[in-house]
Design an enzyme around this catalytic site. Structure first.
Site, mmCIF file in Angstrom:
data_model
loop_
_atom_site.group_PDB
_atom_site.id
_atom_site.type_symbol
_atom_site.label_atom_id
_atom_site.label_comp_id
_atom_site.label_asym_id
_atom_site.label_seq_id
_atom_site.Cartn_x
_atom_site.Cartn_y
_atom_site.Cartn_z
ATOM 1 N N ARG A 95 -15.006 27.627 44.810
ATOM 2 C CA ARG A 95 -14.624 26.391 44.110
ATOM 3 C C ARG A 95 -14.217 25.314 45.096
ATOM 4 O O ARG A 95 -13.429 25.562 46.013
ATOM 5 C CB ARG A 95 -13.454 26.651 43.171
ATOM 6 C CG ARG A 95 -13.838 27.407 41.936
ATOM 7 C CD ARG A 95 -12.875 27.130 40.783
ATOM 8 N NE ARG A 95 -13.429 27.643 39.560
ATOM 9 C CZ ARG A 95 -13.261 28.888 39.134
ATOM 10 N NH1 ARG A 95 -12.576 29.744 39.829
ATOM 11 N NH2 ARG A 95 -13.794 29.282 37.991
ATOM 12 N N GLY A 103 -9.315 28.160 50.681
ATOM 13 C CA GLY A 103 -10.311 28.834 51.509
ATOM 14 C C GLY A 103 -11.608 28.045 51.619
ATOM 15 O O GLY A 103 -12.219 27.977 52.693
ATOM 16 N N CYS A 104 -12.009 27.414 50.532
ATOM 17 C CA CYS A 104 -13.254 26.646 50.537
ATOM 18 C C CYS A 104 -13.118 25.394 51.387
ATOM 19 O O CYS A 104 -14.049 24.996 52.091
ATOM 20 C CB CYS A 104 -13.665 26.302 49.109
ATOM 21 S SG CYS A 104 -14.009 27.793 48.134
ATOM 22 N N THR A 105 -11.945 24.769 51.349
ATOM 23 C CA THR A 105 -11.687 23.597 52.184
ATOM 24 C C THR A 105 -11.727 23.990 53.658
ATOM 25 O O THR A 105 -12.350 23.306 54.477
ATOM 26 C CB THR A 105 -10.325 22.962 51.820
ATOM 27 O OG1 THR A 105 -10.369 22.561 50.440
ATOM 28 C CG2 THR A 105 -10.019 21.765 52.702
ATOM 29 N N CYS A 126 -15.440 24.676 54.620
ATOM 30 C CA CYS A 126 -16.235 23.453 54.703
ATOM 31 C C CYS A 126 -15.872 22.660 55.954
ATOM 32 O O CYS A 126 -16.747 22.151 56.661
ATOM 33 C CB CYS A 126 -16.030 22.616 53.441
ATOM 34 S SG CYS A 126 -17.269 21.327 53.222
#
Length: 179
Positions: A61, A66-68, A71
């Protein structure tokens, strides 16, 4: 233990069988896709066939911790990946508008793909039963076949790990253009 689980959840065996039937395997032809990117373009896996390897980094998401981190790792260290003859993308089942904002906020200089109807995530075997994509990275060769599936992605070192994996897989390095 498994007998106990089956006694309380008799459909579990069929569920496990259905999930494993959809699992993508190394050596298989990767499912083609056509997905919109955060840069306004549409991307098709078939466009890269016989031309370039592809890395598809699925993430759960946008705007989550974690995704930030993942990325930003790819944005800040993408030069390591671009040493190889490869196109790379992050992909999620988030709406395109959300991925577009997330790409801008994290400084992503690569496309984030949106699979809003979840059909591609399902075809790649990364769709979690709760409806989000699992954090898996799929490496696809020039011939369109799956080279590796990384299910233990470390967000903070995602770019470095991706570059190392491309080297291990023998993906062609680009000529050094520095003078």
């Amino acid at each position: 233990m498994l007998r106990t689980v089956k006694r309380f959840l008799p459909g579990l065996g069929l569920l496990c069988l259905a999930l494993s039937a959809n699992a993508l395997e190394v050596g298989e032809l990767a499912p083609d896709f056509e997905l919109p990117g955060s840069d306004g373009q549409t991307y098709r896996l078939s466009d890269y066939r016989d031309r370039q390897a592809v890395v598809l980094a699925w993430f759960p998401r946008a705007y989550t911790s974690g995704c930030t981190i993942e990325c930003k790792s790819l944005a800040e260290n993408g030069h390591l990946i671009r040493e190889y003859d490869v196109s790379y993308f992050m992909a999620s089942v988030d709406p395109l508008s959300k991925n577009t904002g997330f790409a801008a906020e994290t400084g992503a200089d690569f496309p984030l793909l949106s699979d809003e109807d979840k059909s591609v995530a399902r075809a790649y075997g990364v769709l979690h039963p709760l409806g989000y994509a699992r954090r898996h990275t799929i490496y696809i060769g020039k011939d369109g076949r799956v080279l590796r599936i990384d299910t233990e992605v470390r967000p903070a070192t995602s770019a470095e790990d991706m570059a190392a994996t491309l080297g291990e897989l023998g993906v062609e390095r680009l000529a050094d253009t520095r003078e």
